[in-house]
Scaffold this motif. Structure first.
Motif, short mmCIF file in Angstrom:
data_model
loop_
_atom_site.label_atom_id
_atom_site.label_comp_id
_atom_site.label_asym_id
_atom_site.label_seq_id
_atom_site.Cartn_x
_atom_site.Cartn_y
_atom_site.Cartn_z
N TYR A 152 34.58 33.20 32.10
CA TYR A 152 34.70 34.45 31.34
C TYR A 152 34.96 34.10 29.88
O TYR A 152 35.31 32.97 29.54
CB TYR A 152 35.82 35.34 31.91
N ASP A 175 46.00 33.02 32.93
CA ASP A 175 45.43 33.48 31.66
C ASP A 175 46.35 34.51 31.03
O ASP A 175 46.71 35.51 31.65
CB ASP A 175 44.04 34.09 31.89
N ILE A 177 45.94 36.57 28.37
CA ILE A 177 45.38 37.85 27.98
C ILE A 177 45.08 38.72 29.21
O ILE A 177 45.43 39.90 29.27
CB ILE A 177 44.11 37.66 27.13
N LYS A 178 44.46 38.13 30.19
CA LYS A 178 44.15 38.87 31.41
C LYS A 178 45.38 39.07 32.29
O LYS A 178 45.38 39.90 33.19
CB LYS A 178 43.05 38.15 32.20
N GLN A 179 46.43 38.27 32.03
CA GLN A 179 47.67 38.32 32.81
C GLN A 179 47.39 38.19 34.30
O GLN A 179 47.94 38.91 35.13
CB GLN A 179 48.44 39.61 32.48
N ASN A 180 46.52 37.23 34.58
CA ASN A 180 46.13 36.94 35.96
C ASN A 180 46.41 35.48 36.28
O ASN A 180 46.29 34.61 35.42
CB ASN A 180 44.64 37.21 36.18
N TYR A 182 44.74 32.73 38.73
CA TYR A 182 43.52 32.53 39.50
C TYR A 182 43.65 31.29 40.37
O TYR A 182 44.18 30.27 39.95
CB TYR A 182 42.31 32.37 38.57
N SER A 193 43.30 35.88 43.39
CA SER A 193 43.95 36.10 42.10
C SER A 193 45.14 37.01 42.30
O SER A 193 45.19 37.80 43.26
CB SER A 193 42.99 36.70 41.07
N THR A 195 47.64 39.58 39.86
CA THR A 195 47.86 40.20 38.55
C THR A 195 49.35 40.24 38.26
O THR A 195 50.16 40.60 39.12
CB THR A 195 47.28 41.62 38.51
#
Length: 518
Positions: A152, A175, A177-180, A182, A193, A195
């Motif tokens: 991504y 990550d 920014i995505k606050q994920n 993985y 994943s 969140t």
């Protein structure tokens, strides 16, 4: 004979006066600054600037960095909030309390000007270039680069890990920014994943459970937004976040480490609250029923990395800790039992070093931990290339006194992992840089130092080093072939002194360096 002595004494006195008036080399832009003011400033700096951290020599930074960057930030710490019409930056924040800045100046304005004159006039116009005994060879056959098939844009990878013992979720990344979080398999495909509500920067692994360290807000702040979060693996091999915070109200935590420090059978937690203006290294005593009592080991910001090790073999876990943010040091906290610790500062560095990482290794195989240390954090008040940034080796004399044995300069060095990557029986070093000289030597963003014996290392890089901006790295065995692989995490955003020719935002969140050696 008497006349000769008088002449000799007068000549000696003249030399003393001459030397004392000329031993300060003033840079070209400040040649007219009073030598008297400089001398007074040095004496004052050794009193006041050395109160909170190692005394910084003016030669560590260029004159502009002192004048425009560092000293305006230091003035308020001494109760000086302006110089003439120039107002110094002050942070008013309820999280740091009303007494963070002195209510009365510690020095007079005249004395503060003396300190400014000392640093600004005697520092170099610009810092010298790196001095490398060996140039980086761009080409390394030991590793093949593998890129995930699922990727991504705008990757902001704050954490990468080879997950030990899990073939389905071989790689874990986070990550910001995505606050994920993985989970990838060994084919580099996303299998799961989770969140989160904030950036996860570290994870501790227990059987069927993960303890994630959520920093809260990534950018510098004094808030208590960080927390520890439990993530459980369900019977169907899916991960699920616990609905309640495990430990919360932390100041930008970067590591939460479980350990039974007081040997009461309950798991305690050592926490690095990196913070900003305030922070701490502390441990949370487990009182049972999810109740904890906080014990502060060192009440300063900048705690960035700890290792738990019973170094003296007395059955009680001890703590090695690296501090950045001013008083840059490595401390050893010796567990005396019943929750009590002795502390020893085993290494100390100037505040401009930007300490970023350390690990314990045994280079001479004597059974005592040596230290690999990196410095290179340049997101501060002096964002210039610094010739002392890089990777260091400090050897242990078997009494925890350390001596520098090796240094290799790398601009903005952020992490180093020592392993026997090539299988020849000695420790090599893999490094990454987050503030590399991307204009002139982008290859230094990843450097592999091959151990050739007697503390000499041959530096290599790879063409793909420029693919990302490497904030984090891990070493492990992705395919259980007995060889140590590497994973580099791309944090494509954030402050940088110079732009890369490669658009990091188009690059994958991580790359694998697959070990192809024997």
């Amino acid at each position: 004979m008497i006349k000769y002595n008088h002449v000799f004494l007068l000549f000696t006195f003249f030399l003393f006066i001459l030397f004392s008036c000329t031993n300060y080399h003033r840079n070209s832009a400040h040649a007219d600054v009073s030598l008297s003011s400089i001398k007074k400033g040095e004496s004052l700096a050794k009193i006041y600037c050395a109160t909170c951290h190692q005394f910084p020599d003016p030669s560590l930074l260029d004159a502009k960095s002192w004048e425009k960057g560092v000293l305006p930030q230091m003035g308020p710490r001494l109760g000086i909030f302006n110089l003439g019409f120039n107002m110094y930056p002050v942070i008013r924040d309820k999280n740091i309390g009303s007494n963070f800045y002195p209510s009365q100046p510690d020095v007079s304005l005249e004395q503060w000007q003396n300190i400014i004159d000392y640093y600004v006039a005697t520092s170099p116009d610009s810092l010298p270039a790196q001095k490398r005994d060996k140039k980086i060879t761009n080409g390394l056959s030991l590793f093949n680069v593998e890129i995930p098939s699922q990727t991504y844009r705008n990757a902001a990878t704050t954490y990468v890990k080879f997950y030990p013992g899990d073939t389905l979720h071989t790689i874990v990344i986070s990550d910001a920014i995505k606050q994920n979080i993985y989970f990838f398999d060994s084919n580099l495909k996303i299998k799961d994943s989770v969140t989160n509500t904030g950036p996860v920067v570290d994870i501790d692994y227990e059987k069927n459970n993960l303890l994630a360290c959520d920093i809260g807000i990534l950018n510098p702040n004094n808030g208590k937004f960080g927390k520890g979060i439990l993530i459980h693996e369900n019977p169907d091999n899916r991960y699920q976040k616990d609905t309640t915070s495990f430990i919360d109200s932390l100041q930008r935590p970067v590591q939460i480490t479980p350990v039974d420090l007081n040997n009461d059978g309950k798991m305690d937690y050592v926490i690095c609250e990196f913070g900003f203006l305030t922070g701490a290294l502390s441990w949370m005593e487990n009182l049972g029923d999810n109740h904890f009592q906080k014990h502060i080991l060192r009440n300063v910001p900048g705690a960035i990395k700890v290792y738990i090790q019973d170094y003296n073999h007395d059955g009680k876990p001890d703590i090695w800790a690296l501090f950045a943010q001013g008083d840059e040091s490595i401390f050893l906290f010796t567990n005396k039992g019943n929750g009590n610790f002795d502390q020893q500062q085993v290494l100390r560095f100037p505040p401009s070093y930007g300490s970023s990482y350390f690990e314990l290794d045994d280079f001479n195989k004597d059974g005592y931990p040596d230290i690999v240390y990196t410095c290179g954090d340049n997101a501060d008040y002096s964002p210039v290339l610094k010739p002392y940034h890089g990777v260091y080796i400090f050897m242990n004399d078997k009494t925890n006194h350390f001596t520098q044995k090796y240094f290799y300069p790398i601009n903005g060095c952020y992490k180093a992992i020592a392993r026997d990557y090539d299988g020849d029986g000695d420790l090599d070093i893999a490094t990454i840089s987050f503030f590399a000289d991307y204009n002139h030597q982008p290859e230094e963003s990843f450097v592999y130092l091959k151990n050739t014996g007697d503390f000499t290392f041959q530096p290599y890089s790879i063409p793909q080093a420029t693919m990302g901006r490497w904030l984090t790295m891990d070493a492990g065995d992705i395919d259980s072939d007995g060889k140590t692989d590497l994973i580099l995490g791309n944090f494509s955003i954030g402050p940088s002194m110079m732009k890369s020719k490669v658009d990091w935002k188009q690059s994958p969140p991580f790359i694998i360096l697959k070990n192809t050696g024997k």
